[in-house]
Motif scaffolding. Structure first.
Motif, mmCIF file in Angstrom:
data_model
loop_
_atom_site.group_PDB
_atom_site.id
_atom_site.type_symbol
_atom_site.label_atom_id
_atom_site.label_comp_id
_atom_site.label_asym_id
_atom_site.label_seq_id
_atom_site.Cartn_x
_atom_site.Cartn_y
_atom_site.Cartn_z
ATOM 1 N N ALA A 196 0.819 -1.214 0.000
ATOM 2 C CA ALA A 196 0.000 0.000 0.000
ATOM 3 C C ALA A 196 0.852 1.263 0.000
ATOM 4 O O ALA A 196 2.049 1.252 0.302
ATOM 5 C CB ALA A 196 -0.914 0.007 1.225
ATOM 6 N N ILE A 197 0.185 2.368 -0.334
ATOM 7 C CA ILE A 197 0.758 3.694 -0.128
ATOM 8 C C ILE A 197 -0.114 4.395 0.901
ATOM 9 O O ILE A 197 -1.337 4.205 0.926
ATOM 10 C CB ILE A 197 0.858 4.485 -1.445
ATOM 11 C CG1 ILE A 197 1.647 5.769 -1.224
ATOM 12 C CG2 ILE A 197 -0.520 4.775 -2.059
ATOM 13 C CD1 ILE A 197 2.244 6.337 -2.496
ATOM 14 N N GLN A 204 5.487 15.877 12.958
ATOM 15 C CA GLN A 204 6.777 15.525 13.542
ATOM 16 C C GLN A 204 6.917 14.014 13.641
ATOM 17 O O GLN A 204 8.019 13.470 13.527
ATOM 18 C CB GLN A 204 6.924 16.159 14.927
ATOM 19 C CG GLN A 204 8.364 16.194 15.409
ATOM 20 C CD GLN A 204 9.272 16.983 14.478
ATOM 21 O OE1 GLN A 204 8.984 18.123 14.110
ATOM 22 N NE2 GLN A 204 10.394 16.370 14.074
ATOM 23 N N THR A 205 5.772 13.323 13.815
ATOM 24 C CA THR A 205 5.804 11.859 13.857
ATOM 25 C C THR A 205 6.325 11.291 12.542
ATOM 26 O O THR A 205 7.131 10.355 12.525
ATOM 27 C CB THR A 205 4.400 11.295 14.138
ATOM 28 O OG1 THR A 205 3.908 11.833 15.375
ATOM 29 C CG2 THR A 205 4.418 9.776 14.227
ATOM 30 N N LEU A 206 5.876 11.854 11.434
ATOM 31 C CA LEU A 206 6.350 11.398 10.129
ATOM 32 C C LEU A 206 7.841 11.673 9.969
ATOM 33 O O LEU A 206 8.593 10.838 9.451
ATOM 34 C CB LEU A 206 5.558 12.085 9.016
ATOM 35 C CG LEU A 206 5.905 11.689 7.577
ATOM 36 C CD1 LEU A 206 5.613 10.210 7.329
ATOM 37 C CD2 LEU A 206 5.134 12.554 6.572
ATOM 38 N N PHE A 218 4.889 6.807 1.279
ATOM 39 C CA PHE A 218 4.000 7.848 1.780
ATOM 40 C C PHE A 218 3.719 8.906 0.715
ATOM 41 O O PHE A 218 4.551 9.183 -0.152
ATOM 42 C CB PHE A 218 4.622 8.559 2.986
ATOM 43 C CG PHE A 218 4.647 7.750 4.243
ATOM 44 C CD1 PHE A 218 3.529 7.658 5.056
ATOM 45 C CD2 PHE A 218 5.804 7.067 4.616
ATOM 46 C CE1 PHE A 218 3.559 6.913 6.223
ATOM 47 C CE2 PHE A 218 5.847 6.322 5.768
ATOM 48 C CZ PHE A 218 4.718 6.238 6.584
ATOM 49 N N ILE A 219 2.543 9.504 0.832
ATOM 50 C CA ILE A 219 2.231 10.800 0.240
ATOM 51 C C ILE A 219 1.926 11.712 1.422
ATOM 52 O O ILE A 219 1.086 11.381 2.265
ATOM 53 C CB ILE A 219 1.011 10.730 -0.695
ATOM 54 C CG1 ILE A 219 1.257 9.788 -1.869
ATOM 55 C CG2 ILE A 219 0.656 12.135 -1.210
ATOM 56 C CD1 ILE A 219 -0.005 9.498 -2.686
ATOM 57 N N LEU A 256 4.615 15.476 -2.037
ATOM 58 C CA LEU A 256 4.110 16.411 -1.040
ATOM 59 C C LEU A 256 3.002 17.224 -1.704
ATOM 60 O O LEU A 256 3.257 17.951 -2.663
ATOM 61 C CB LEU A 256 5.225 17.335 -0.541
ATOM 62 C CG LEU A 256 4.795 18.394 0.478
ATOM 63 C CD1 LEU A 256 4.274 17.740 1.747
ATOM 64 C CD2 LEU A 256 5.959 19.334 0.808
ATOM 65 N N VAL A 257 1.795 17.083 -1.200
ATOM 66 C CA VAL A 257 0.618 17.696 -1.816
ATOM 67 C C VAL A 257 0.330 19.031 -1.141
ATOM 68 O O VAL A 257 0.231 19.115 0.084
ATOM 69 C CB VAL A 257 -0.606 16.762 -1.693
ATOM 70 C CG1 VAL A 257 -1.864 17.449 -2.215
ATOM 71 C CG2 VAL A 257 -0.339 15.468 -2.451
#
Length: 277
Positions: A196-197, A204-206, A218-219, A256-257
């Motif tokens: 999955a994505i 900050q967790t990311l 990730f997106i 990064l959206v």
């Protein structure tokens, strides 16, 4: 380190942003080299995907990455809803101070979408998305605002894999708006994370992601709210030019959206992105 692609977020189209302004912004983004477009069946009360699809037609499909979402169904479009949206946009244009009142009305029960994991409803949502976007396949189909405690996730995962095998979607994934680590743990336990994505807001967790999750794709989205909070704490990540490489270092972030409806905002974001690439 891989710098994330710059993505265009379309949540505001046919909500606070009109069809004409949304189309113009999409065309500017395409001309500036943006090729990742993020939308959803529920955006713009069900009308954003059509605007996105019309703007993208005429561009080489294989050069575009189209991400849409299912699992949140918009309220039925009616003339009254269209009038309400038009009035709200006019009020905000002439009286920005009324934003809180407009948001309160928009969040009332009459305008709220329906959440579902029911496969027949999800299939109908995807069929509509394909038609509105004018495409034969979706690059990434996400379960919108996935919640670990909601039953039916295994059935959704099996349906996603059937769509992938049929070529209707290239990949599937999950939009996680709550506790990121808890969401990742639950998806992994369900056997759904490896393929999955995962789409998440910048946090900050990311950026401090434990090593065990570094292989997850990730997106990320909503960088500017995160950067405003960084300014309040004198932290270093207060610009897109600093945040993009930080995301590339911290995790496997593919895009990064950003919401980029102002021409100056788009120009600044693209310049920051190109300075990192």
């Amino acid at each position: 380190m891989t710098i994330p692609a710059l993505g265009f977020g379309t949540a505001a189209i046919m909500g606070r942003v009109s069809r004409r302004a949304g189309t113009a912004a999409l065309e500017r983004a395409l001309a500036a080299g943006v090729r990742h477009f993020d939308t959803a069946r529920s955006y713009g009360w069900g009308e954003a995907e059509r605007v996105v699809g019309m703007a993208l037609r005429g561009h080489r499909r294989q050069n575009l990455r189209i991400v849409t979402k299912c699992g949140i169904l918009p309220v039925r479009n009616t003339p009254l809803l269209g009038l309400a949206k038009s009035v709200a946009r006019s009020l905000l244009a002439f009286a920005p101070g009324l934003k809180a009142q407009v948001r309160r009305v928009a969040s009332s029960g009459s305008f709220q979408p329906v959440r579902t994991y029911e496969i027949e409803s999800l299939a109908g949502s995807l069929k509509t998305s394909l038609a509105e976007l004018g495409v034969s396949y979706i690059d990434d189909l996400l379960l919108h605002n996935y919640m670990p405690d909601r039953p039916g996730l295994q059935e959704v995962g099996a349906w996603f894999r059937d769509l992938q095998r049929a070529g209707t979607i290239r990949r599937f994934g999950f939009s996680v708006e709550g506790d990121l680590l808890r969401g990742l743990e639950h998806l992994a336990a369900e056997g759904l994370l490896a393929d999955a994505i995962v789409q998440v807001p910048v946090s900050q967790t990311l950026l401090d992601l434990p090593r065990e999750w570094r292989g997850v794709r990730f997106i990320a989205h909503s960088p500017f709210g995160f950067m405003r909070r960084q300014q309040e704490t004198d932290a270093p990540l207060t610009s897109l030019a600093a945040l993009l490489p930080a995301l590339g270092d911290a995790c496997r972030c593919e895009a990064l959206v950003c919401s980029m409806f102002g021409a100056d905002h788009l120009t600044a974001n693209v310049a920051a992105w190109k300075s990192c690439s």
